[in-house]
Design a protein around this motif. Sequence first.
Motif, PDB file in Angstrom:
ATOM      1  N   GLY A 156       0.796  -1.214   0.000  1.00  0.00           N
ATOM      2  CA  GLY A 156       0.000   0.000   0.000  1.00  0.00           C
ATOM      3  C   GLY A 156       0.833   1.269   0.000  1.00  0.00           C
ATOM      4  N   GLY A 157       2.108   1.137   0.329  1.00  0.00           N
ATOM      5  CA  GLY A 157       2.979   2.309   0.333  1.00  0.00           C
ATOM      6  C   GLY A 157       3.639   2.589  -1.000  1.00  0.00           C
ATOM      7  N   GLU A 158       3.311   1.779  -2.025  1.00  0.00           N
ATOM      8  CA  GLU A 158       4.016   1.929  -3.297  1.00  0.00           C
ATOM      9  C   GLU A 158       3.734   3.278  -3.965  1.00  0.00           C
ATOM     10  OE1 GLU A 158       3.974  -1.461  -5.900  1.00  0.00           O
ATOM     11  OE2 GLU A 158       4.064  -0.194  -7.688  1.00  0.00           O
ATOM     12  N   THR A 159       2.512   3.762  -3.881  1.00  0.00           N
ATOM     13  CA  THR A 159       2.192   5.040  -4.528  1.00  0.00           C
ATOM     14  C   THR A 159       3.045   6.160  -3.954  1.00  0.00           C
ATOM     15  OG1 THR A 159      -0.082   4.345  -4.979  1.00  0.00           O
ATOM     16  CG2 THR A 159       0.372   6.714  -5.002  1.00  0.00           C
ATOM     17  N   ALA A 160       3.160   6.200  -2.641  1.00  0.00           N
ATOM     18  CA  ALA A 160       3.970   7.237  -1.991  1.00  0.00           C
ATOM     19  C   ALA A 160       5.444   7.055  -2.340  1.00  0.00           C
ATOM     20  CB  ALA A 160       3.765   7.193  -0.489  1.00  0.00           C
ATOM     21  N   LEU A 161       5.881   5.807  -2.404  1.00  0.00           N
ATOM     22  CA  LEU A 161       7.268   5.516  -2.743  1.00  0.00           C
ATOM     23  C   LEU A 161       7.595   6.017  -4.145  1.00  0.00           C
ATOM     24  CD1 LEU A 161      10.021   4.128  -2.394  1.00  0.00           C
ATOM     25  CD2 LEU A 161       8.925   1.968  -3.051  1.00  0.00           C
ATOM     26  N   ARG A 162       6.723   5.713  -5.093  1.00  0.00           N
ATOM     27  CA  ARG A 162       6.968   6.158  -6.472  1.00  0.00           C
ATOM     28  C   ARG A 162       6.995   7.689  -6.553  1.00  0.00           C
ATOM     29  NH1 ARG A 162       6.548   2.596 -10.753  1.00  0.00           N
ATOM     30  NH2 ARG A 162       5.851   0.473 -10.278  1.00  0.00           N
ATOM     31  N   ALA A 163       6.085   8.341  -5.850  1.00  0.00           N
ATOM     32  CA  ALA A 163       6.039   9.803  -5.876  1.00  0.00           C
ATOM     33  C   ALA A 163       7.326  10.387  -5.303  1.00  0.00           C
ATOM     34  CB  ALA A 163       4.828  10.299  -5.095  1.00  0.00           C
ATOM     35  N   ARG A 164       7.822   9.803  -4.225  1.00  0.00           N
ATOM     36  CA  ARG A 164       9.058  10.313  -3.626  1.00  0.00           C
ATOM     37  C   ARG A 164      10.250  10.104  -4.551  1.00  0.00           C
ATOM     38  NH1 ARG A 164      12.984   7.931  -0.793  1.00  0.00           N
ATOM     39  NH2 ARG A 164      11.813   5.988  -0.464  1.00  0.00           N
ATOM     40  N   LEU A 165      10.353   8.926  -5.155  1.00  0.00           N
ATOM     41  CA  LEU A 165      11.508   8.635  -6.015  1.00  0.00           C
ATOM     42  C   LEU A 165      11.526   9.520  -7.253  1.00  0.00           C
ATOM     43  CD1 LEU A 165      11.945   4.759  -5.872  1.00  0.00           C
ATOM     44  CD2 LEU A 165      13.051   6.532  -4.518  1.00  0.00           C
ATOM     45  N   ARG A 166      10.346   9.961  -7.700  1.00  0.00           N
ATOM     46  CA  ARG A 166      10.330  10.853  -8.861  1.00  0.00           C
ATOM     47  C   ARG A 166      11.047  12.166  -8.564  1.00  0.00           C
ATOM     48  NH1 ARG A 166       5.165   8.524  -9.960  1.00  0.00           N
ATOM     49  NH2 ARG A 166       4.077  10.079  -8.678  1.00  0.00           N
ATOM     50  N   THR A 167      11.169  12.527  -7.298  1.00  0.00           N
ATOM     51  CA  THR A 167      11.853  13.771  -6.925  1.00  0.00           C
ATOM     52  C   THR A 167      13.300  13.545  -6.532  1.00  0.00           C
ATOM     53  OG1 THR A 167      11.278  13.661  -4.562  1.00  0.00           O
ATOM     54  CG2 THR A 167       9.656  14.647  -6.049  1.00  0.00           C
ATOM     55  N   THR A 168      13.712  12.290  -6.347  1.00  0.00           N
ATOM     56  CA  THR A 168      15.065  12.027  -5.852  1.00  0.00           C
ATOM     57  C   THR A 168      15.955  11.256  -6.818  1.00  0.00           C
ATOM     58  OG1 THR A 168      14.305  10.015  -4.711  1.00  0.00           O
ATOM     59  CG2 THR A 168      14.302  12.073  -3.448  1.00  0.00           C
ATOM     60  N   LEU A 169      15.354  10.544  -7.763  1.00  0.00           N
ATOM     61  CA  LEU A 169      16.134   9.763  -8.716  1.00  0.00           C
ATOM     62  C   LEU A 169      15.869  10.241 -10.137  1.00  0.00           C
ATOM     63  CD1 LEU A 169      15.777   6.040  -7.514  1.00  0.00           C
ATOM     64  CD2 LEU A 169      17.766   7.535  -7.262  1.00  0.00           C
ATOM     65  N   PRO A 170      16.891  10.204 -11.013  1.00  0.00           N
ATOM     66  CA  PRO A 170      16.646  10.539 -12.415  1.00  0.00           C
ATOM     67  C   PRO A 170      15.748   9.500 -13.063  1.00  0.00           C
ATOM     68  CG  PRO A 170      18.854   9.652 -12.129  1.00  0.00           C
ATOM     69  CD  PRO A 170      18.297   9.851 -10.746  1.00  0.00           C
ATOM     70  N   SER A 171      15.169   9.860 -14.174  1.00  0.00           N
ATOM     71  CA  SER A 171      14.176   8.991 -14.807  1.00  0.00           C
ATOM     72  C   SER A 171      14.730   7.619 -15.139  1.00  0.00           C
ATOM     73  CB  SER A 171      13.632   9.669 -16.077  1.00  0.00           C
ATOM     74  OG  SER A 171      14.696   9.944 -16.986  1.00  0.00           O
ATOM     75  N   PHE A 172      16.012   7.546 -15.567  1.00  0.00           N
ATOM     76  CA  PHE A 172      16.534   6.248 -15.987  1.00  0.00           C
ATOM     77  C   PHE A 172      16.810   5.313 -14.809  1.00  0.00           C
ATOM     78  CE2 PHE A 172      20.887   6.840 -14.681  1.00  0.00           C
ATOM     79  CZ  PHE A 172      21.172   8.183 -14.859  1.00  0.00           C
ATOM     80  N   MET A 173      16.729   5.824 -13.569  1.00  0.00           N
ATOM     81  CA  MET A 173      16.949   4.990 -12.391  1.00  0.00           C
ATOM     82  C   MET A 173      15.646   4.624 -11.688  1.00  0.00           C
ATOM     83  SD  MET A 173      20.406   6.667 -10.732  1.00  0.00           S
ATOM     84  CE  MET A 173      20.433   5.495  -9.374  1.00  0.00           C
ATOM     85  N   GLN A 174      14.519   5.006 -12.247  1.00  0.00           N
ATOM     86  CA  GLN A 174      13.235   4.708 -11.614  1.00  0.00           C
ATOM     87  C   GLN A 174      12.884   3.226 -11.777  1.00  0.00           C
ATOM     88  OE1 GLN A 174      11.336   6.870  -9.885  1.00  0.00           O
ATOM     89  NE2 GLN A 174      12.683   8.633 -10.293  1.00  0.00           N
ATOM     90  N   PRO A 175      12.599   2.508 -10.681  1.00  0.00           N
ATOM     91  CA  PRO A 175      12.127   1.123 -10.826  1.00  0.00           C
ATOM     92  C   PRO A 175      10.824   1.082 -11.606  1.00  0.00           C
ATOM     93  CG  PRO A 175      12.849   1.556  -8.573  1.00  0.00           C
ATOM     94  CD  PRO A 175      12.804   2.890  -9.271  1.00  0.00           C
ATOM     95  N   GLY A 176      10.727   0.107 -12.493  1.00  0.00           N
ATOM     96  CA  GLY A 176       9.513  -0.008 -13.286  1.00  0.00           C
ATOM     97  C   GLY A 176       8.451  -0.859 -12.631  1.00  0.00           C
ATOM     98  N   HIS A 177       8.866  -1.747 -11.714  1.00  0.00           N
ATOM     99  CA  HIS A 177       7.913  -2.675 -11.103  1.00  0.00           C
ATOM    100  C   HIS A 177       8.424  -3.062  -9.728  1.00  0.00           C
ATOM    101  CE1 HIS A 177       4.666  -5.570 -11.036  1.00  0.00           C
ATOM    102  NE2 HIS A 177       5.500  -6.555 -10.787  1.00  0.00           N
TER     103      HIS A 177
END
Length: 508
Positions: free
Chosen positions: A451-472
Motif C-alpha cells: 500500500g505504500g508503493e504510490t507514496a514511494l513512487r512519488a518520492r523517487l520521482r523527486t530524488t532519482l533521475p528517470s533512468f533509475m526509476q524502478p519499473g515494477h
Amino acid sequence: MIVLDPVPYPIDHIARRGAAQDVALIDKAGPMTFAELEAGVARLAGWLAGQGLSAGDRVATWLPKTRVACLMPLAAPRAGLVHVPVNPLLRRAQVAHILGDSGARLLVTQPARAGTLDDGDVPDGCAIADEADALAGNGAGLGPSDADPDRLAAILYTSGSTGRPKGVMLSHANLWLGAISVAHYLKLVPADRVLGVLPLSFDYGQNQLFSTWAAGASVAPLDYLVARDVVKAVERFGATTLAGVPPLWVQLLEAEWPTETAARLKRLTNSGGALTPRLVRGLRARFPAADIYAMYGLTEAFRSTYLDPRLIDTHPDAMGRAIPFAEVSVVKPDGTRAAAGEAGELVHAGPLVAQGYWQDAERTAQRFRPAPDGRGMAVWSGDTVTEGADGLLRFVGRDDEMIKSAGNRISPLEVEEAVLAGGEAREAVAVGVTDARLGQAIVVMAAGDAGGETALRARLRTTLPSFMQPGHYLWREELPRNANGKLDRSAIATEVRQSSLGNEEHVR
C-alpha cells in the motif's frame, strides 16, 4: 583518413585540428568555426584562470549540451584544471555525491539547477558560477597548453555494482589517443557532420566531440525528448553520423523517417549494450546507406573493440577486434591466455587505460592490476568473453550485478538506498530484467506493505533521475535469506526474473 600517430598531445590542442574556416560546432547559438572554437576555448580557459583556482583543482559542470558544456572539456585542462562533467539528468543527491567526492572547487551550472541544491550539497570551498558568466568572460584568453600528456585532465563518474558512482581518472593522453583511434576506424573526414545525442558526461558522448574535431569535422550536440526530435535534427543538420545505444535504436526504428532523411546517414555506431540480429536487420532496412559499427568498451579503458561493418551481417554476435591503441586479451582464472573458443576474462591494456579511481586506492587495486604480460597496468573488466578462431571476440556474461538500462550503467545499491530512504519498505533488492526497449528494466523486490508503493513512487520521482526509476515492485512480507542470515541476492534475482516472465507490466 586520420593518421594513427601514437604520440599524444594535450587534449585542448584538439580544437586546432580543423581548417580555421570549417565549421566545428553547430548549436542553438549557431555555427562555430574551428577558429572560433579555438578562440572560445581560450576565452573560457582565461575566465577559469581568473576564478582563484589552483593547478589540479576540479571544475564540475552540470549542464545540458550548451556551448559551455561543449567547450569546458578543453578549457578546464587548458587552464591546468580537471573537468568533472555531471550528467544533467541526475538529481541533487547524486550531484552532491559527485561534488563532494571529487572535491570540486567550482560548479558551473544554471540558476534553476543550482536552486535545487540544498544546504550541505555543495562542499565547503566550492563556488557556484552561472554558465552565462563563464560564456561572457572578458579576460585575456589562454593559448594552447604545454601540459604533460600524462597529467590528469578529467574525472568521469560511472556506477559500480555496489556503492555510489566512482570517478574514473583520465589523462590528456587517454582522451587524445581515444579521439585519434575512433576518428581513424570510423573513417571520419572533414565533410562529416556528427549528431551528438549522447550525454557529454559519458566517455562515449564526450568522445564524439573529440573524435569529430580530431578529424576536422563538425558536431551538432542535441538534447532530445522523443525520437522524432532526432529525425528532425538529422535533416536539419544534414547529419552523416549518429551514435546510440540499443534502446535508442528501438525508438528510432519505431519513428517515421522520410526516405531522403534516412539516406543522409552514412555511419551508425553502437555501444552501451549489444545489438541484436533483429536490430541489425531493422537498421539495415531503414538506413541502407549507413555502415553499422558495433562497439564494446568500459569507462576505465574507454573503447576496447569494434566490429568491421562488413562483418556485422554474418557475425552479429561478435564484439570484433581491438581498436587502435587498445591491447586486449582473454585470460583464464589461472592467469594464462585462453585458447580459441575458451572462455576467460577480458583484460584491457595499453595507453587508453585510465589512471584508476579518484581517491579510491582499494577499488583501484581491485580493477587495475598488472597486465598479463607484465608490461604496464591493465583493466580487468570482470566480463567473460571468448575469442574465436576467426579472431573475433564474443561476449559471454557479466560478473558483476550492474543494471544496464537505456544505455546507463546503474548501481543496484544506489537504487536500493533511495527506495529505503523514505521508510516505505524495510528491505529492498534491485534487479535488472530483460526488456526489449530498455535493454534491462529495474525491478525491486521489497519487504513491506504494498500500500505504500504510490507514496514511494512519488518520492523517487523527486530524488532519482528517470533512468533509475524502478519499473515494477514485488512486495513480500520477508525477503529470502541465506544460511548466514544475509539477503540471498541470487535467489531474489532468480525469483524476480521468473516472475517477470509472466508479468510484463514493468516494460510498459
